[in-house]
Design a protein around this motif. Structure first.
Motif, PDB file in Angstrom:
ATOM      1  N   SER A  58       0.832  -1.328  -0.071  1.00  0.00           N
ATOM      2  CA  SER A  58       0.100  -0.164  -0.102  1.00  0.00           C
ATOM      3  C   SER A  58       0.863   1.152  -0.103  1.00  0.00           C
ATOM      4  CB  SER A  58      -0.759  -0.018   1.125  1.00  0.00           C
ATOM      5  OG  SER A  58      -0.255  -0.111   2.448  1.00  0.00           O
ATOM      6  N   GLY A  59       0.656   2.235  -0.792  1.00  0.00           N
ATOM      7  CA  GLY A  59       0.851   3.479  -0.922  1.00  0.00           C
ATOM      8  C   GLY A  59       0.892   4.339   0.392  1.00  0.00           C
ATOM      9  N   SER A  60       1.939   5.249   0.618  1.00  0.00           N
ATOM     10  CA  SER A  60       1.773   6.337   1.638  1.00  0.00           C
ATOM     11  C   SER A  60       1.926   7.436   1.233  1.00  0.00           C
ATOM     12  CB  SER A  60       2.890   5.904   2.658  1.00  0.00           C
ATOM     13  OG  SER A  60       3.107   6.763   3.822  1.00  0.00           O
ATOM     14  N   ALA A  61       1.340   8.482   1.801  1.00  0.00           N
ATOM     15  CA  ALA A  61       1.343  10.267   1.378  1.00  0.00           C
ATOM     16  C   ALA A  61       3.000  10.553   1.858  1.00  0.00           C
ATOM     17  CB  ALA A  61       0.406  10.789   2.168  1.00  0.00           C
ATOM     18  N   GLN A  62       3.755  10.018   2.320  1.00  0.00           N
ATOM     19  CA  GLN A  62       5.240  10.268   2.847  1.00  0.00           C
ATOM     20  C   GLN A  62       6.233   9.484   2.066  1.00  0.00           C
ATOM     21  OE1 GLN A  62       4.841  10.428   7.284  1.00  0.00           O
ATOM     22  NE2 GLN A  62       4.563  12.683   7.346  1.00  0.00           N
ATOM     23  N   ALA A  63       5.618   8.648   1.209  1.00  0.00           N
ATOM     24  CA  ALA A  63       6.607   7.596   0.605  1.00  0.00           C
ATOM     25  C   ALA A  63       7.509   8.390  -0.068  1.00  0.00           C
ATOM     26  CB  ALA A  63       5.965   6.476  -0.261  1.00  0.00           C
ATOM     27  N   GLY A  64       8.774   8.225  -0.031  1.00  0.00           N
ATOM     28  CA  GLY A  64       9.886   9.048  -1.052  1.00  0.00           C
ATOM     29  C   GLY A  64      10.099  10.444  -0.240  1.00  0.00           C
ATOM     30  N   ASP A  65       9.755  10.833   0.772  1.00  0.00           N
ATOM     31  CA  ASP A  65       9.657  12.143   1.170  1.00  0.00           C
ATOM     32  C   ASP A  65      11.007  12.074   1.935  1.00  0.00           C
ATOM     33  OD1 ASP A  65       9.691  14.721   2.053  1.00  0.00           O
ATOM     34  OD2 ASP A  65       7.334  14.672   2.542  1.00  0.00           O
ATOM     35  N   PRO A  66      11.794  13.325   1.320  1.00  0.00           N
ATOM     36  CA  PRO A  66      13.186  13.379   2.120  1.00  0.00           C
ATOM     37  C   PRO A  66      13.233  14.095   3.410  1.00  0.00           C
ATOM     38  CG  PRO A  66      13.070  14.737   0.114  1.00  0.00           C
ATOM     39  CD  PRO A  66      11.854  13.987  -0.005  1.00  0.00           C
ATOM     40  N   GLU A  67      11.952  14.409   3.901  1.00  0.00           N
ATOM     41  CA  GLU A  67      11.990  15.234   5.296  1.00  0.00           C
ATOM     42  C   GLU A  67      11.154  14.247   6.222  1.00  0.00           C
ATOM     43  OE1 GLU A  67      10.176  19.118   4.356  1.00  0.00           O
ATOM     44  OE2 GLU A  67      12.066  19.743   3.922  1.00  0.00           O
ATOM     45  N   SER A  68      10.704  12.980   5.801  1.00  0.00           N
ATOM     46  CA  SER A  68       9.892  12.186   6.432  1.00  0.00           C
ATOM     47  C   SER A  68      10.559  11.194   7.196  1.00  0.00           C
ATOM     48  CB  SER A  68       8.670  11.490   5.584  1.00  0.00           C
ATOM     49  OG  SER A  68       8.410  10.547   6.343  1.00  0.00           O
ATOM     50  N   PRO A  69      10.628  10.957   8.627  1.00  0.00           N
ATOM     51  CA  PRO A  69      11.300   9.906   9.288  1.00  0.00           C
ATOM     52  C   PRO A  69      10.563   8.782   9.276  1.00  0.00           C
ATOM     53  CG  PRO A  69      10.231  11.314  10.903  1.00  0.00           C
ATOM     54  CD  PRO A  69       9.795  11.913   9.444  1.00  0.00           C
ATOM     55  N   THR A  70       9.349   8.516   8.515  1.00  0.00           N
ATOM     56  CA  THR A  70       8.682   7.335   8.580  1.00  0.00           C
ATOM     57  C   THR A  70       9.397   6.245   7.845  1.00  0.00           C
ATOM     58  OG1 THR A  70       7.632   7.784   6.607  1.00  0.00           O
ATOM     59  CG2 THR A  70       6.525   8.460   8.674  1.00  0.00           C
ATOM     60  N   ARG A  71       8.870   5.084   7.819  1.00  0.00           N
ATOM     61  CA  ARG A  71       9.602   3.829   7.374  1.00  0.00           C
ATOM     62  C   ARG A  71       9.711   3.869   5.743  1.00  0.00           C
ATOM     63  NH1 ARG A  71       6.554  -1.495   9.099  1.00  0.00           N
ATOM     64  NH2 ARG A  71       4.454  -0.189   8.133  1.00  0.00           N
ATOM     65  N   ARG A  72       8.543   4.914   5.182  1.00  0.00           N
ATOM     66  CA  ARG A  72       8.661   4.718   3.868  1.00  0.00           C
ATOM     67  C   ARG A  72       9.272   6.075   3.309  1.00  0.00           C
ATOM     68  NH1 ARG A  72       8.168   0.617   0.694  1.00  0.00           N
ATOM     69  NH2 ARG A  72       7.187   2.124  -1.129  1.00  0.00           N
ATOM     70  N   GLY A  73       9.508   6.869   4.191  1.00  0.00           N
ATOM     71  CA  GLY A  73      10.392   8.218   4.014  1.00  0.00           C
ATOM     72  C   GLY A  73      11.927   7.930   3.671  1.00  0.00           C
ATOM     73  N   THR A  74      12.268   8.796   3.041  1.00  0.00           N
ATOM     74  CA  THR A  74      13.979   8.900   2.785  1.00  0.00           C
ATOM     75  C   THR A  74      14.856   9.713   3.292  1.00  0.00           C
ATOM     76  OG1 THR A  74      13.400  10.277   0.923  1.00  0.00           O
ATOM     77  CG2 THR A  74      13.275   7.925   0.431  1.00  0.00           C
ATOM     78  N   ARG A  75      14.186  10.370   4.652  1.00  0.00           N
ATOM     79  CA  ARG A  75      14.957  11.358   5.429  1.00  0.00           C
ATOM     80  C   ARG A  75      16.349  11.072   5.715  1.00  0.00           C
ATOM     81  NH1 ARG A  75      13.165  14.205  11.048  1.00  0.00           N
ATOM     82  NH2 ARG A  75      14.880  15.510  11.414  1.00  0.00           N
ATOM     83  N   ALA A  76      16.628   9.599   6.091  1.00  0.00           N
ATOM     84  CA  ALA A  76      18.084   9.079   6.706  1.00  0.00           C
ATOM     85  C   ALA A  76      18.969   9.313   5.354  1.00  0.00           C
ATOM     86  CB  ALA A  76      17.817   7.372   6.845  1.00  0.00           C
ATOM     87  N   LEU A  77      18.727   9.069   3.903  1.00  0.00           N
ATOM     88  CA  LEU A  77      19.631   9.143   2.864  1.00  0.00           C
ATOM     89  C   LEU A  77      19.695  10.533   2.846  1.00  0.00           C
ATOM     90  CD1 LEU A  77      21.051   7.939   0.609  1.00  0.00           C
ATOM     91  CD2 LEU A  77      18.849   8.049  -0.813  1.00  0.00           C
TER      92      LEU A  77
END
Length: 409
Positions: A58-77
């Motif tokens: 399932s998709g997420s509104a924060q998926a691929g977001d470089p400012e999101s600390p969620t599992r699907r976010g990309t803040r760590a990178l």
């Protein structure tokens, strides 16, 4: 003998030709037996569709977001890139990102399904290198010429199998569910789909367009916070996103309602797999209809399974009128039937029976040919609702007498 709560099977009745007529229960059982294969096929299609939908995460509104600390976010990178000296600017507007993406910059584009055609047109003129993560077909055609989407794969991990340094240094990568592509002549392709018989299908493709390097990545899973530390995900993300002195990360906001209504149609937004599914469904339904359809041929006369006497029909309707005390409806049915039978005898058109304008003419003509005066005939043919069952029976007798006298006059 039937005892207790047991019930004897419903007996079959006999038709006019002496044959057994199936009971309602038997008819229902036959219909169920004939239709259960169709229901089973429909249920199988529904289960298959639900299964295919469940296989895709399932998709997420924060998926691929470089400012999101969620599992699907990309803040760590993004933070790792900054820690290694590569500034990362996050943009949520295509125009702003196009202005900031200069030569010597890597423009990372995620959630490209939110881009409108005008946004894509702005991005075509940037001088920066491009990293397209799971691009849509429109974005792929506009920004990565020659790269074509081949499909997708559920095979998660893959080896580089190519000379691209960013991939060879990263090594084995866990892509999860990933799109696959074919590379044009002169392009570099990595992470081949081993499950695909076509050896030209890859998860990562890199091409040169003038002074720019365009990289297409089929899955954003190895870049997410949840999977960045698995296999070579972190190394691949750093090598691709940090290939230049700075990075601009574009994750567009959702377009305003109605802003893309003139640019995209409903069919254009549907993925190819969905269109193929509905096409297969339509073909299956048509084939099933042809299989179950009866061949057209001459009309065949068949004996009725049950002969119902007209008197039984009249009695059944009369019982319904009586059960609901619908004397008005019963009286109107009697009067309408009498008028329809009388007007041909009076030499009047059949349409006069239901024409209020012809009431006076009908009453006068009937009174002249019977022993009743016009007042009595008018009450009989157009009178009020009977007050009780006795008056209804009397009305029926009066109408019969009127019709008899008109016929014999």
């Amino acid at each position: 003998m039937v005892t207790g709560t047991e019930q004897a099977p419903a007996p079959a009745t006999q038709g006019a030709d002496g044959g057994d007529v199936p009971s309602a229960r038997q008819i229902t059982a036959r219909r169920w037996k004939a239709s259960r294969s169709i229901l089973a096929a429909a249920l199988a299609v529904i289960v298959l569709g639900l299964g295919l939908a469940a296989l895709r995460p399932s998709g997420s509104a924060q998926a691929g977001d470089p400012e999101s600390p969620t599992r699907r976010g990309t803040r760590a990178l993004a933070e790792i890139l900054r820690g290694h000296g590569t500034p990362v600017r996050v943009s949520r507007d295509a125009g702003d990102a196009a202005a900031a993406a200069t030569a010597g910059t890597v423009l990372i584009i995620t959630r490209s399904e939110r881009l409108t055609r005008s946004d894509i047109a702005r991005l075509q003129g940037v001088q920066a290198d491009l990293l397209l993560v799971e691009p849509t077909r429109d974005v792929l055609e506009a920004l990565a010429p020659g790269v074509e989407k081949a499909g997708d794969t559920f095979e998660e991990t893959a080896e580089p199998g190519c000379p691209l340094q960013a991939a060879t240094l990263a090594g084995r990568v866990d892509f999860g569910d990933s799109d696959t592509y074919t590379a044009p002549a002169g392009g570099t392709a990595c992470y081949r789909d081993q499950a695909e018989t076509d050896s030209r299908v890859y998860r990562l493709v890199q091409v040169r367009a003038g002074e720019r390097t365009i990289t297409v990545l089929g899955s954003g899973t190895p870049l997410t916070n949840e999977r960045l530390d698995e296999e070579g995900g972190a190394a691949l993300g750093m090598n691709l996103a940090g290939a230049r002195s700075s990075a601009v990360w574009l994750i567009p906001d959702l377009p305003e309602p109605g802003s893309g209504s003139e640019e995209e149609t409903l069919t254009g937004l549907l993925p190819l797999g969905v269109k193929l599914f509905f096409l297969q469904l339509v073909i299956g339904v048509v084939l099933l209809a042809l299989w179950r359809a009866r061949r057209l041929g001459p009309v065949v006369a068949e004996a009725l399974p049950v002969v119902v006497r007209s008197a039984e029909t009249v009695e059944g309707r009369a019982r319904l009128y009586r059960a609901h005390r619908a004397r008005g409806s019963a009286a109107e049915a009697l009067r309408a039937g009498a008028r329809e039978r009388l007007v041909p005898l009076l030499g009047l058109p059949r349409s006069a029976a239901d024409d209020p304008a012809s009431a006076r003419e009908i009453v006068t003509a009937v009174a002249q040919r019977t022993t009743y005066d016009e007042a009595m005939v008018g009450v009989a043919l157009y009178g009020p609702e009977p007050a009780d069952d006795g008056q209804l029976v009397g009305l029926s007798d009066l109408l019969d007498d009127l019709e008899r006298q008109v016929r014999t006059s």
